[in-house]
Design an enzyme around this catalytic site. Structure first.
Site, PDB file in Angstrom:
ATOM      1  N   CYS A   2       0.826  -1.211   0.000  1.00 23.77           N
ATOM      2  CA  CYS A   2       0.000   0.000   0.000  1.00 23.77           C
ATOM      3  C   CYS A   2       0.858   1.258   0.000  1.00 23.77           C
ATOM      4  O   CYS A   2       0.337   2.378   0.041  1.00 23.77           O
ATOM      5  CB  CYS A   2      -0.939   0.012   1.208  1.00 23.77           C
ATOM      6  SG  CYS A   2      -2.263  -1.206   1.105  1.00 23.77           S
ATOM      7  N   GLY A   3       2.161   1.094  -0.024  1.00 22.67           N
ATOM      8  CA  GLY A   3       3.060   2.233  -0.078  1.00 22.67           C
ATOM      9  C   GLY A   3       3.286   2.712  -1.498  1.00 22.67           C
ATOM     10  O   GLY A   3       2.696   2.190  -2.455  1.00 22.67           O
TER      11      GLY A   3
ATOM     12  N   ASP B  44       1.957  -6.530  10.862  1.00 20.42           N
ATOM     13  CA  ASP B  44       3.168  -5.870  11.355  1.00 20.42           C
ATOM     14  C   ASP B  44       4.319  -6.851  11.166  1.00 20.42           C
ATOM     15  O   ASP B  44       4.321  -7.936  11.765  1.00 20.42           O
ATOM     16  CB  ASP B  44       2.979  -5.521  12.833  1.00 20.42           C
ATOM     17  CG  ASP B  44       4.174  -4.779  13.418  1.00 20.42           C
ATOM     18  OD1 ASP B  44       5.248  -4.762  12.788  1.00 20.42           O
ATOM     19  OD2 ASP B  44       4.033  -4.220  14.532  1.00 20.42           O
TER      20      ASP B  44
ATOM     21  N   LYS C 114      19.317  -0.523   6.022  1.00 18.17           N
ATOM     22  CA  LYS C 114      18.957  -1.095   4.721  1.00 18.17           C
ATOM     23  C   LYS C 114      20.078  -2.020   4.231  1.00 18.17           C
ATOM     24  O   LYS C 114      19.818  -3.085   3.665  1.00 18.17           O
ATOM     25  CB  LYS C 114      18.708   0.017   3.700  1.00 18.17           C
ATOM     26  CG  LYS C 114      17.473   0.862   3.951  1.00 18.17           C
ATOM     27  CD  LYS C 114      16.176   0.070   3.783  1.00 18.17           C
ATOM     28  CE  LYS C 114      15.862  -0.238   2.345  1.00 18.17           C
ATOM     29  NZ  LYS C 114      14.544  -0.936   2.219  1.00 18.17           N
TER      30      LYS C 114
ATOM     31  N   ALA D 209      17.521   3.946  -7.270  1.00 14.67           N
ATOM     32  CA  ALA D 209      18.135   5.248  -6.977  1.00 14.67           C
ATOM     33  C   ALA D 209      17.170   6.369  -7.322  1.00 14.67           C
ATOM     34  O   ALA D 209      16.679   6.448  -8.441  1.00 14.67           O
ATOM     35  CB  ALA D 209      19.429   5.426  -7.778  1.00 14.67           C
TER      36      ALA D 209
ATOM     37  N   ILE E 241      13.903   7.420  -6.509  1.00 14.26           N
ATOM     38  CA  ILE E 241      12.588   7.059  -7.064  1.00 14.26           C
ATOM     39  C   ILE E 241      11.633   8.249  -7.029  1.00 14.26           C
ATOM     40  O   ILE E 241      11.531   8.954  -6.020  1.00 14.26           O
ATOM     41  CB  ILE E 241      11.953   5.902  -6.264  1.00 14.26           C
ATOM     42  CG1 ILE E 241      12.936   4.757  -6.064  1.00 14.26           C
ATOM     43  CG2 ILE E 241      10.710   5.389  -6.968  1.00 14.26           C
ATOM     44  CD1 ILE E 241      12.396   3.645  -5.177  1.00 14.26           C
TER      45      ILE E 241
END
Length: 371
Positions: free
Chosen positions: A19-20, A62, A158, A183, A185
């Protein structure tokens, strides 16, 4: 007429963070390019960016809750997991540790224990960028910059998550993993890159630039990043069918990382001006004031202290000065050769789509307020 090549199904794909911004574009592209694929979206909250297709189901989850993940994966039985979830860049380090590292390890464990075949992780091109580093045609062989050498704690987490993903490859032998390093975005629904650039236009700041604008920089349209993820998933699933055969090193996708960009590095301020032009700006270059980078960094330092005292963030920071003056572009030959990647949308068209979407949303929000 020759028959069209059949579009391969990816089986059942679980998109973590679907949903991101990036995740929702991945879901849309799966539906568009792989219509026989079933998609399940796992996100902390699944109320936004939902796809109306009957192929997609949504599940609140989660990723820091391993028991819940094991239960969901056992029910869904996915063939492939695409993991895009990550907390906002500005959240505290403890959150980045818990979600980026802990959450990723939970997902790996759940995938390994429930028979998942392929796991694609969204890493970051920033994992090779340090405070003194400039990225000039950087390849995946460049060393990661982590720990004390990495000024961005988010990026360190990350990197550690990427390491965990690649180390999990072939454990068990039928579990295949890889990492995508995008890179810069941007695109429809972007909340980090386009909004501040458009905000500068709204504030009449297009007449300023920091530095001489001689630094090449990678910006990547979101659909191209989504496409890179799908190619990686497809390649891993194909490799899985070939097991126990191991691909030759120069063909291998599993256990590997890949830079994904538009393959069109541009001078940093040229990108900003392309965005401003799409917004309506027509300021000639002769009217642009070029601020010395060292001077701007000093001003940024001063503003950071002043605004810190009042609990706010200034419009100019030292980080922004470095970001707008550093070389940061990458070599995508590995993705081209091993994934068959080529950008679907060029930079100009990506800017048009992203800015128009943003402006249309602004107009809709303004209309709602007036009603």
């Amino acid at each position: 007429m020759a028959a069209r090549n059949p579009v391969p199904s990816l089986g059942h794909v679980v998109v973590i963070g679907g949903c991101g911004f990036l995740g929702s574009h991945i879901v849309s592209l799966i539906i568009k390019r792989h219509p026989d694929t079933t998609v399940s979206v796992l996100d902390l909250r699944t109320s936004s960016n939902r796809n109306a297709s009957s192929q997609v189901s949504y599940h609140d989850a989660d990723i820091t809750d391993l028991d819940l993940l094991l239960k969901l994966f056992s029910q869904l039985k996915p063939d492939c997991v695409i993991h895009t979830a990550s907390p906002h860049f500005h959240l505290p380090p403890a959150v980045h540790d818990k979600v980026n590292i802990g959450g990723t390890k939970n997902l790996l464990k759940a995938a390994q224990e429930t028979g998942v075949k392929a796991f694609v992780y969204t890493s970051s091109a920033g994992v090779v960028l340090g405070p003194q580093t400039e990225l000039v045609n950087a390849t995946e062989e460049w060393p990661m910059v982590t720990g004390d050498a990495q000024p961005e704690y988010y990026t360190t987490t990350k990197a550690y998550a990427e390491i965990a993903v690649l180390e999990a490859n072939r454990t068990p032998a039928s579990f295949l993993t890889c990492a995508i390093r995008p890179a810069g975005i941007f695109g429809e629904g972007d909340v980090q890159l386009l909004p501040p650039i458009i905000g500068a236009y709204r504030k009449g700041q297009t007449k300023f630039q920091v530095g001489p604008n001689d630094n090449l920089f990678d910006f990547t349209y979101v659909e191209n990043v989504a496409y890179g993820h799908l190619l990686a998933a497809q390649a891993l699933l194909h490799t899985h069918k070939m097991l126990p055969t191991v691909p030759l090193d120069h063909e291998r996708v599993d256990g590997e990382a890949f830079f994904i960009t538009n393959g069109q590095p541009v001078y940093f301020w040229d990108f900003a001006r392309a965005v401003w032009h799409e917004c309506g700006d027509r300021l000639p270059l002769s009217k642009v004031w070029k601020l010395n980078a060292d001077f701007a960094s000093g001003v940024g330092f001063l503003l950071e202290w002043i605004f810190w005292a009042i609990g706010k963030t200034p419009n100019l920071t030292r980080k922004q000065v470095r970001y707008s003056t550093v070389y940061k572009y990458h070599n995508i030959d590995k993705a081209k050769k091993r994934l068959g990647y080529a950008p679907l949308v060029d930079l100009d068209e990506g800017v048009r789509r992203g800015v128009r979407h943003h402006l249309e949303n602004e107009a809709k929000q303004a209309q709602k307020k007036d009603q």
